[in-house]
Design a protein around this motif. Structure first.
Motif, PDB file in Angstrom:
ATOM      1  N   ALA A  87       0.826  -1.208   0.000  1.00 51.54           N
ATOM      2  CA  ALA A  87       0.000   0.000   0.000  1.00 51.54           C
ATOM      3  C   ALA A  87       0.862   1.260   0.000  1.00 51.54           C
ATOM      4  O   ALA A  87       0.415   2.323  -0.447  1.00 51.54           O
ATOM      5  CB  ALA A  87      -0.921  -0.003   1.219  1.00 51.54           C
ATOM      6  N   SER A  88       2.107   1.148   0.470  1.00 53.25           N
ATOM      7  CA  SER A  88       3.023   2.297   0.497  1.00 53.25           C
ATOM      8  C   SER A  88       3.741   2.491  -0.829  1.00 53.25           C
ATOM      9  O   SER A  88       4.562   3.400  -0.966  1.00 53.25           O
ATOM     10  CB  SER A  88       4.053   2.116   1.609  1.00 53.25           C
ATOM     11  N   GLY A  89       3.468   1.599  -1.791  1.00 57.79           N
ATOM     12  CA  GLY A  89       4.054   1.736  -3.110  1.00 57.79           C
ATOM     13  C   GLY A  89       5.199   0.794  -3.412  1.00 57.79           C
ATOM     14  O   GLY A  89       5.816   0.885  -4.484  1.00 57.79           O
ATOM     15  N   MET A  90       5.520  -0.116  -2.491  1.00 60.93           N
ATOM     16  CA  MET A  90       6.613  -1.052  -2.736  1.00 60.93           C
ATOM     17  C   MET A  90       6.207  -2.078  -3.789  1.00 60.93           C
ATOM     18  O   MET A  90       5.063  -2.518  -3.823  1.00 60.93           O
ATOM     19  CB  MET A  90       6.979  -1.794  -1.439  1.00 60.93           C
ATOM     20  N   PRO A  91       7.130  -2.494  -4.654  1.00 61.01           N
ATOM     21  CA  PRO A  91       6.822  -3.576  -5.608  1.00 61.01           C
ATOM     22  C   PRO A  91       6.595  -4.890  -4.862  1.00 61.01           C
ATOM     23  O   PRO A  91       7.096  -5.061  -3.738  1.00 61.01           O
ATOM     24  CB  PRO A  91       8.074  -3.633  -6.484  1.00 61.01           C
ATOM     25  N   PRO A  92       5.844  -5.825  -5.452  1.00 58.97           N
ATOM     26  CA  PRO A  92       5.521  -7.088  -4.758  1.00 58.97           C
ATOM     27  C   PRO A  92       6.727  -7.838  -4.218  1.00 58.97           C
ATOM     28  O   PRO A  92       6.689  -8.372  -3.115  1.00 58.97           O
ATOM     29  CB  PRO A  92       4.791  -7.895  -5.836  1.00 58.97           C
ATOM     30  N   SER A  93       7.816  -7.882  -4.992  1.00 62.12           N
ATOM     31  CA  SER A  93       8.997  -8.624  -4.543  1.00 62.12           C
ATOM     32  C   SER A  93       9.593  -8.015  -3.286  1.00 62.12           C
ATOM     33  O   SER A  93      10.092  -8.727  -2.401  1.00 62.12           O
ATOM     34  CB  SER A  93      10.051  -8.660  -5.659  1.00 62.12           C
ATOM     35  N   LEU A  94       9.541  -6.710  -3.159  1.00 59.23           N
ATOM     36  CA  LEU A  94      10.061  -6.043  -1.967  1.00 59.23           C
ATOM     37  C   LEU A  94       9.037  -6.089  -0.824  1.00 59.23           C
ATOM     38  O   LEU A  94       9.417  -6.197   0.341  1.00 59.23           O
ATOM     39  CB  LEU A  94      10.415  -4.593  -2.297  1.00 59.23           C
ATOM     40  N   ALA A  95       7.754  -6.051  -1.166  1.00 62.07           N
ATOM     41  CA  ALA A  95       6.709  -6.109  -0.136  1.00 62.07           C
ATOM     42  C   ALA A  95       6.761  -7.427   0.625  1.00 62.07           C
ATOM     43  O   ALA A  95       6.661  -7.445   1.857  1.00 62.07           O
ATOM     44  CB  ALA A  95       5.331  -5.918  -0.776  1.00 62.07           C
TER      45      ALA A  95
END
Length: 283
Positions: free
Chosen positions: A249-257
């Motif tokens: 939700a903060s804008g991180m890409p899925p791999s980093l989330a």
């Protein structure tokens, strides 16, 4: 397996030492003492806990002989979160609406039968994805909502441990109750003058105390601790899901989330960065 071994060690140590000290196993067979202690403990447990919690505690206790919180389970949780976030990032949040409305029919969720089999965890993930897709909620607001629900969830998850702890605390007392009743029976038989019968009554009374203390510290106490650890591990998985979704939700890409979620997991069975990356790319 470790828990079964622990139970065997308790039995083998106590009974083995007793037999090696020339004790007779037959003297420990006192079904009425067991009835007093077990029945009183069960009645107290039913009084102290909500009705639905009785079967829940029994089911949770039986599951303690095996744990689902292992390396493979954590990879499944993070893999599911990655896939659903990746789809929402590529195709938009509305693209996952069908997945979160009917997880059982979802091509993504169907890859993770262990997660789908846990109705509470599936609902947790879907509810927050639904909020993220339909509401214009800031990341800190979403995190605040997560924190409030996790606080309530913590109380619910720890209730079985508290319930069994209450039984463990009460078992020595119920053992004393059985012993006192045995002494009452002994006193009542003094007039008969049968020394053998008096000895049997005294022995039965002492066995009641023995059963109560052994059950408390040899079985129910360890079971309560085991349930407590299980609750902590389950809550930790929810915290990892929270970290991943808030990061997304903060804008991180899925791999980093999902890396945020991985770092939240307890290190005992936490997959490495390379293992998680390989797992999600393999999916």
């Amino acid at each position: 397996m470790a828990k079964i071994i622990g139970i065997i060690i308790v039995f083998a140590s106590v009974l083995g030492g007793y037999v090696l000290s020339h004790g007779k196993i037959a003297a420990l067979i006192q079904p009425f003492e067991v009835l007093i202690i077990g029945g009183a403990a069960l009645g107290a447990f039913i009084q102290a806990n909500p009705g639905h919690m009785t079967m829940h505690v029994f089911k949770k206790s039986l599951k303690m002989f095996g744990s689902r919180f292992n390396h493979a389970f954590y990879l499944e949780v993070l893999g599911l979160v990655y896939e659903i976030l990746n789809k929402s990032r590529r195709e938009g949040m509305m693209a996952i609406e069908a997945d979160i409305e009917d997880p059982a029919a979802s091509p993504i969720f169907s890859k993770y039968p262990t997660i789908v089999g846990d109705a509470a965890m599936t609902a947790f993930i879907c509810d927050y994805l639904r909020i993220m897709s339909t509401g214009n909620m800031a990341p800190h607001e979403l995190e605040g909502l997560f924190d409030m629900e996790l606080l309530n969830m913590k109380e619910e998850l720890e209730h079985p441990s508290h319930a069994v702890t209450g039984i463990a605390d009460g078992m020595p007392g119920f053992g004393i109750v059985a012993a006192v009743l045995g002494i009452v029976v002994t006193m009542a038989s003094l007039g008969d003058g049968d020394q053998a019968a008096i000895g049997m009554h005294v022995g039965a009374a002492l066995v009641g105390t023995f059963f109560g203390i052994l059950a408390a510290y040899g079985f129910f106490g360890p079971l309560a601790n085991c349930l407590k650890h299980d609750a902590k591990e389950e809550l930790n998985v929810y915290e990892a899901i929270k970290a991943s979704l808030v990061a997304s939700a903060s804008g991180m890409p899925p791999s980093l989330a999902v890396e945020f979620g991985r770092k939240v997991l307890y290190p005992g069975h936490r997959p490495s960065f390379a293992e998680l990356e390989q797992a999600v790319r393999g999916r």
